[in-house]
Design a protein around this motif. Structure first.
Motif, PDB file in Angstrom:
ATOM      1  N   MET A 143       0.845  -1.202   0.000  1.00  0.00           N
ATOM      2  CA  MET A 143       0.000   0.000   0.000  1.00  0.00           C
ATOM      3  C   MET A 143       0.880   1.252   0.000  1.00  0.00           C
ATOM      4  O   MET A 143       0.605   2.221  -0.725  1.00  0.00           O
ATOM      5  N   GLU A 189     -11.730   7.070  -4.825  1.00  0.00           N
ATOM      6  CA  GLU A 189     -10.975   6.317  -5.829  1.00  0.00           C
ATOM      7  C   GLU A 189      -9.580   5.955  -5.310  1.00  0.00           C
ATOM      8  O   GLU A 189      -9.112   4.831  -5.501  1.00  0.00           O
ATOM      9  N   LYS A 220      -9.951   3.199  -2.659  1.00  0.00           N
ATOM     10  CA  LYS A 220     -10.243   1.912  -3.301  1.00  0.00           C
ATOM     11  C   LYS A 220      -8.974   1.313  -3.906  1.00  0.00           C
ATOM     12  O   LYS A 220      -8.713   0.106  -3.760  1.00  0.00           O
ATOM     13  N   LYS A 221      -8.169   2.134  -4.562  1.00  0.00           N
ATOM     14  CA  LYS A 221      -6.921   1.672  -5.174  1.00  0.00           C
ATOM     15  C   LYS A 221      -5.981   1.103  -4.106  1.00  0.00           C
ATOM     16  O   LYS A 221      -5.412   0.023  -4.284  1.00  0.00           O
ATOM     17  N   GLU A 252      -6.773   0.025  -1.033  1.00  0.00           N
ATOM     18  CA  GLU A 252      -7.350  -1.171  -0.405  1.00  0.00           C
ATOM     19  C   GLU A 252      -7.242  -2.382  -1.320  1.00  0.00           C
ATOM     20  O   GLU A 252      -6.972  -3.494  -0.853  1.00  0.00           O
ATOM     21  N   ASN A 253      -7.450  -2.191  -2.612  1.00  0.00           N
ATOM     22  CA  ASN A 253      -7.273  -3.300  -3.564  1.00  0.00           C
ATOM     23  C   ASN A 253      -5.830  -3.799  -3.550  1.00  0.00           C
ATOM     24  O   ASN A 253      -5.579  -4.994  -3.667  1.00  0.00           O
ATOM     25  N   THR A 254      -4.897  -2.874  -3.379  1.00  0.00           N
ATOM     26  CA  THR A 254      -3.481  -3.243  -3.304  1.00  0.00           C
ATOM     27  C   THR A 254      -3.228  -4.159  -2.118  1.00  0.00           C
ATOM     28  O   THR A 254      -2.493  -5.143  -2.229  1.00  0.00           O
ATOM     29  N   HIS A 289      -5.189  -6.288  -0.691  1.00  0.00           N
ATOM     30  CA  HIS A 289      -5.724  -7.632  -0.940  1.00  0.00           C
ATOM     31  C   HIS A 289      -4.909  -8.399  -1.969  1.00  0.00           C
ATOM     32  O   HIS A 289      -5.056  -9.616  -2.077  1.00  0.00           O
ATOM     33  N   LYS A 290      -4.049  -7.699  -2.702  1.00  0.00           N
ATOM     34  CA  LYS A 290      -3.270  -8.350  -3.759  1.00  0.00           C
ATOM     35  C   LYS A 290      -1.778  -8.377  -3.445  1.00  0.00           C
ATOM     36  O   LYS A 290      -0.959  -8.544  -4.349  1.00  0.00           O
ATOM     37  N   CYS A 291      -1.424  -8.232  -2.171  1.00  0.00           N
ATOM     38  CA  CYS A 291       0.004  -8.261  -1.844  1.00  0.00           C
ATOM     39  C   CYS A 291       0.552  -9.669  -2.110  1.00  0.00           C
ATOM     40  O   CYS A 291      -0.182 -10.658  -2.026  1.00  0.00           O
TER      41      CYS A 291
END
Length: 137
Positions: free
Chosen positions: A58, A106, A109-110, A112-114, A116-118
């Motif tokens: 993040m 926005e 969201k960007k 937070e999505n990061t 979940h994709k670590c």
């Protein structure tokens, strides 16, 4: 070239050296599995790696957008399975995020999505339940 060299010290304790930096880390077996619990257990390191990976990735994305996340924190609760085989069953990950500027929906969201994709999170077996809560302070 290896990343880490680990030696067994006896008494359910290991010493690991990060070969690039020379930093040392000690692990102990946990008290609920015949250990002293005087240091991180290997599964504690898994929980730590997941939380720090989320926070770090993040911060990388935020830094690209000239956002500073200093002062942000993560707490991870590791829950072991109650039935054999012994393994991490659930990670409860609570991120408390601080930013140096007001963030748009926005941008949030960007980021937070990061989380979940670590890479660590994506590397865990799908049976390891990951419950992620992100609070923006």
């Amino acid at each position: 070239m290896p990343t880490v060299k680990t030696s067994y010290l006896g008494d359910l304790r290991t010493s690991s050296i990060h070969l690039q930096s020379g930093n040392q880390l000690i692990t102990d077996a946990p008290t609920d599995n015949m250990g002293k619990g005087e240091a991180f257990s290997p599964t504690d390191l898994l929980a730590t790696a997941t939380g720090t990976c989320m926070l770090t990735t993040m911060a990388i994305v935020a830094q690209r957008d000239e956002i500073e996340l200093a002062g942000s924190e993560v707490e991870v609760t590791k829950i072991m399975s109650q039935t054999p085989p012994r393994k991490v069953a659930r990670l409860e990950i609570n991120l408390k995020m601080k930013a140096n500027i007001a963030l748009s929906a926005e941008q949030i969201k960007k980021l937070e999505n990061t989380a979940h994709k670590c890479p660590v999170s994506l590397s865990l077996h799908p049976d390891v339940e990951q419950v992620v809560n992100i609070e923006w302070l």
